[in-house]
Design an enzyme around this catalytic site. Structure first.
Site, PDB file in Angstrom:
ATOM      1  N   HIS A 205       0.808  -1.226   0.000  1.00 14.41           N
ATOM      2  CA  HIS A 205       0.000   0.000   0.000  1.00 14.41           C
ATOM      3  C   HIS A 205       0.844   1.279   0.000  1.00 14.41           C
ATOM      4  CE1 HIS A 205       1.030  -0.015   4.272  1.00 14.41           C
ATOM      5  NE2 HIS A 205       0.744   1.266   4.264  1.00 14.41           N
TER       6      HIS A 205
HETATM    7  C1  UD1 Z   1      -1.731   6.051   5.266  1.00 12.39           C
HETATM    8  C2  UD1 Z   1      -0.389   6.565   5.786  1.00 12.39           C
HETATM    9  C3  UD1 Z   1       0.638   5.436   5.743  1.00 12.39           C
HETATM   10  C4  UD1 Z   1       0.134   4.220   6.500  1.00 12.39           C
HETATM   11  C5  UD1 Z   1      -1.244   3.811   5.967  1.00 12.39           C
HETATM   12  C6  UD1 Z   1      -1.806   2.694   6.792  1.00 12.39           C
HETATM   13  C7  UD1 Z   1       0.128   8.925   5.368  1.00 12.39           C
HETATM   14  C8  UD1 Z   1       0.874   9.882   4.520  1.00 12.39           C
HETATM   15  N1  UD1 Z   1       0.106   7.650   4.952  1.00 12.39           N
HETATM   16  O1  UD1 Z   1      -1.541   5.669   3.914  1.00 12.39           O
HETATM   17  O2  UD1 Z   1       1.840   5.878   6.359  1.00 12.39           O
HETATM   18  O3  UD1 Z   1       1.044   3.170   6.334  1.00 12.39           O
HETATM   19  O4  UD1 Z   1      -2.136   4.938   6.037  1.00 12.39           O
HETATM   20  O5  UD1 Z   1      -2.733   1.932   6.075  1.00 12.39           O
HETATM   21  O6  UD1 Z   1      -0.430   9.308   6.363  1.00 12.39           O
HETATM   22  N2  UD1 Z   1      -8.869   4.966   1.129  1.00 12.39           N
HETATM   23  C9  UD1 Z   1     -10.122   4.399   1.175  1.00 12.39           C
HETATM   24  N3  UD1 Z   1     -10.684   4.203   2.401  1.00 12.39           N
HETATM   25  C10 UD1 Z   1     -10.080   4.552   3.554  1.00 12.39           C
HETATM   26  C11 UD1 Z   1      -8.809   5.139   3.495  1.00 12.39           C
HETATM   27  C12 UD1 Z   1      -8.210   5.342   2.267  1.00 12.39           C
HETATM   28  O7  UD1 Z   1     -10.708   4.069   0.163  1.00 12.39           O
HETATM   29  O8  UD1 Z   1     -10.644   4.339   4.629  1.00 12.39           O
HETATM   30  C13 UD1 Z   1      -8.205   5.151  -0.200  1.00 12.39           C
HETATM   31  C14 UD1 Z   1      -8.506   6.494  -0.849  1.00 12.39           C
HETATM   32  O9  UD1 Z   1      -8.559   6.282  -2.218  1.00 12.39           O
HETATM   33  C15 UD1 Z   1      -7.266   7.293  -0.493  1.00 12.39           C
HETATM   34  C16 UD1 Z   1      -6.172   6.255  -0.489  1.00 12.39           C
HETATM   35  O10 UD1 Z   1      -6.785   5.070  -0.013  1.00 12.39           O
HETATM   36  O11 UD1 Z   1      -7.021   8.310  -1.411  1.00 12.39           O
HETATM   37  C17 UD1 Z   1      -4.979   6.610   0.377  1.00 12.39           C
HETATM   38  O12 UD1 Z   1      -5.374   6.917   1.707  1.00 12.39           O
HETATM   39  P1  UD1 Z   1      -4.438   7.835   2.656  1.00 12.39           P
HETATM   40  O13 UD1 Z   1      -4.989   7.889   4.023  1.00 12.39           O
HETATM   41  O14 UD1 Z   1      -4.109   9.106   1.981  1.00 12.39           O
HETATM   42  O15 UD1 Z   1      -3.083   7.066   2.680  1.00 12.39           O
HETATM   43  P2  UD1 Z   1      -2.755   5.537   2.933  1.00 12.39           P
HETATM   44  O16 UD1 Z   1      -2.214   4.972   1.673  1.00 12.39           O
HETATM   45  O17 UD1 Z   1      -3.914   4.865   3.574  1.00 12.39           O
HETATM   46  N1  UDP Z   2      -3.978  -5.392   8.959  1.00  9.66           N
HETATM   47  C1  UDP Z   2      -5.274  -5.889   9.093  1.00  9.66           C
HETATM   48  N2  UDP Z   2      -5.928  -6.301   7.958  1.00  9.66           N
HETATM   49  C2  UDP Z   2      -5.364  -6.259   6.727  1.00  9.66           C
HETATM   50  C3  UDP Z   2      -4.045  -5.743   6.604  1.00  9.66           C
HETATM   51  C4  UDP Z   2      -3.392  -5.302   7.750  1.00  9.66           C
HETATM   52  O1  UDP Z   2      -5.814  -5.959  10.205  1.00  9.66           O
HETATM   53  O2  UDP Z   2      -6.005  -6.653   5.746  1.00  9.66           O
HETATM   54  C5  UDP Z   2      -3.277  -4.915  10.177  1.00  9.66           C
HETATM   55  C6  UDP Z   2      -1.931  -5.582  10.429  1.00  9.66           C
HETATM   56  O3  UDP Z   2      -2.098  -6.729  11.235  1.00  9.66           O
HETATM   57  C7  UDP Z   2      -1.144  -4.492  11.122  1.00  9.66           C
HETATM   58  C8  UDP Z   2      -1.705  -3.209  10.540  1.00  9.66           C
HETATM   59  O4  UDP Z   2      -2.955  -3.543   9.948  1.00  9.66           O
HETATM   60  O5  UDP Z   2      -1.360  -4.474  12.514  1.00  9.66           O
HETATM   61  C9  UDP Z   2      -0.775  -2.653   9.488  1.00  9.66           C
HETATM   62  O6  UDP Z   2      -1.385  -1.611   8.808  1.00  9.66           O
HETATM   63  P1  UDP Z   2      -0.856  -1.045   7.431  1.00  9.66           P
HETATM   64  O7  UDP Z   2      -0.086  -2.083   6.735  1.00  9.66           O
HETATM   65  O8  UDP Z   2      -2.044  -0.481   6.738  1.00  9.66           O
HETATM   66  O9  UDP Z   2       0.049   0.189   7.860  1.00  9.66           O
HETATM   67  P2  UDP Z   2       1.595   0.348   8.250  1.00  9.66           P
HETATM   68  O10 UDP Z   2       1.892  -0.585   9.355  1.00  9.66           O
HETATM   69  O11 UDP Z   2       2.416   0.102   7.035  1.00  9.66           O
HETATM   70  O12 UDP Z   2       1.696   1.782   8.647  1.00  9.66           O
END
Ligand code: UD1
Ligand code: UDP
Length: 361
Positions: A205
């Site tokens: 992601h």
């Molecule tokens: C964010 C964090 C990243 C973290 C991740 C955890 C930042 C800059 N990035 O990335 O460090 O590892 O969360 O998962 O803060 N979207 C949905 N539903 C949601 C959330 C997001 O559809 O509930 C989609 C939208 O299209 C959105 C995209 O995901 O534009 C990215 O979401 P965003 O919160 O900007 O960043 P993440 O990639 O989730």
């Molecule tokens: N996780 C989850 N369901 C999923 C993928 C991840 O519950 O389908 C949990 C995972 O066990 C971990 C956390 O989400 O605790 C990690 O989140 P993510 O990878 O989105 O973010 P990051 O750790 O890279 O910031």
């Protein structure tokens, strides 16, 4: 003492859950402020339900957007709430835009800030997370570093020793607290028709992987090679961002890769625990794989979790996904978890109370 716990994304909910439970256990006064950075049911509410967390007192519903707009909306919203419902200390966790906004809003109001999971460094400032964590660390008053390595990173940047507390990572608390509950409540492998150690698990992601067609397509090609060689299904609970970008780039899912909706934490812990190997760009997954004794291949060029590599649990793939998978298939799983004993939440709250008492006396 009143604590404001600011969170907004999936990993923050999971990794703050032990801190929230500790506040509950001690009957401390606290509230949860949710920025709404994550909002889809399977990225947000499901974790409150499964982990039985109290609902957020405030939700800013900021949603998705460009970094400036998203962080700006959070900053304004958080400031307003902190002015009205003044806490003694604000806690933020990790490296998201929510963390940056929470720490900055509080610091500007002269409210003390505790940064949970402080001192991680990838030394790659093209990553938004690296910028967020550096900024948050430098405006925090209490830096809860998970390991000695993260403490050394902070000292090297001139952060005073007195502000740093090595606590372990709350991810260990969360895994230990929930693995047993998960065994009682769900049977993810049976539901998905998977055999213990008979599949790979993957998540992707991170912006640098999803937002480049070339990079995302190289990762999918790596999966194709891995499947060709090992013939084990690759289970891929996909982040909405990744699904969106795969559609936008018109990329096909290779044979052997099973895309699913993002999983709940209870199901996901079982999927991790049962996997033969994990391929991921997630920070949390690198740690959880290491804790659960599952070999990991990191789909990035660097990591801010070098402890996992040092103990032999993880390898940074760069472009060599298939070769690294081959190498990690030979790794045992006898390493020691470097992230603590599962009491990081307790240690943090102890330190917080002790340090606030000093300020007040
Ligand atoms: C964010 C964090 C990243 C973290 C991740 C955890 C930042 C800059 N990035 O990335 O460090 O590892 O969360 O998962 O803060 N979207 C949905 N539903 C949601 C959330 C997001 O559809 O509930 C989609 C939208 O299209 C959105 C995209 O995901 O534009 C990215 O979401 P965003 O919160 O900007 O960043 P993440 O990639 O989730
Ligand atoms: N996780 C989850 N369901 C999923 C993928 C991840 O519950 O389908 C949990 C995972 O066990 C971990 C956390 O989400 O605790 C990690 O989140 P993510 O990878 O989105 O973010 P990051 O750790 O890279 O910031």
């Amino acid at each position: 003492m009143k604590i404001a716990i600011i969170l907004g994304t999936r990993p923050e909910i999971i990794k703050m859950s032990p801190v929230i439970r500790e506040c509950e256990r001690r009957g401390l006064e606290y509230y949860i402020l949710h920025t709404g950075q994550h909002y889809s049911y399977e990225m947000d509410r499901i974790f409150f339900e499964q982990l039985q967390l109290p609902a957020a007192k405030y939700n800013l519903d900021v949603g998705s957007g460009l970094h400036g707009a998203q962080t700006g909306k959070m900053l304004a919203g958080i400031e307003q709430i902190l002015l009205e419902d003044t806490p003694d200390v604000v806690l933020v966790q990790g490296d998201t835009n929510t963390v940056l906004a929470g720490a900055l809003a509080a610091a500007k109001l002269h409210i003390r800030v505790g940064h949970v999971e402080a001192g991680l460094r990838s030394f790659d400032r093209t990553m938004p997370e690296e910028i967020n964590r550096i900024m948050a660390d430098h405006i925090s008053d209490y830096l809860f570093a998970p390991t000695e390595t993260s403490k050394l990173n902070l000292l090297a940047e001139g952060i005073p020793q007195e502000k740093i507390f090595v606590t372990g990572n709350t991810v260990v608390d969360a895994v230990y607290q929930n693995l047993e509950i998960s065994r009682q409540k769900v049977d993810a492998l049976k539901d998905m028709n998977l055999k213990e150690k008979g599949y790979f698990l993957t998540t992707v992601h991170r912006a640098e992987n999803t937002d480049s067609r070339e990079r995302l397509s190289a990762i999918l090609d790596g999966f194709r090679q891995v499947y060709e060689e090992f013939r084990l299904p690759i289970i891929f609970p996909a982040h909405p961002r990744t699904v969106k970008m795969m559609h936008e780039f018109g990329l096909q899912v290779p044979e052997g890769v099973r895309i699913t909706e993002p999983a709940g934490y209870l199901e996901f812990l079982q999927l991790e625990n049962g996997a033969r190997l994990i391929l991921t760009d997630s920070g949390g997954l690198q740690e959880e794989a290491c804790i659960l004794g599952v070999p990991c291949v990191t789909l990035r060029d660097n990591t801010e979790r070098p402890e996992t590599v040092d103990v032999g649990a993880n390898m940074i793939a760069g472009r060599d996904i298939a070769a690294c998978t081959r190498r990690m298939m030979q790794a045992g799983n006898g390493w020691k978890n470097p992230y603590g004993d599962g009491d990081a939440g307790k240690i943090m709250i102890n330190e917080l109370i002790a340090n606030l008492l000093v300020v007040w006396c």
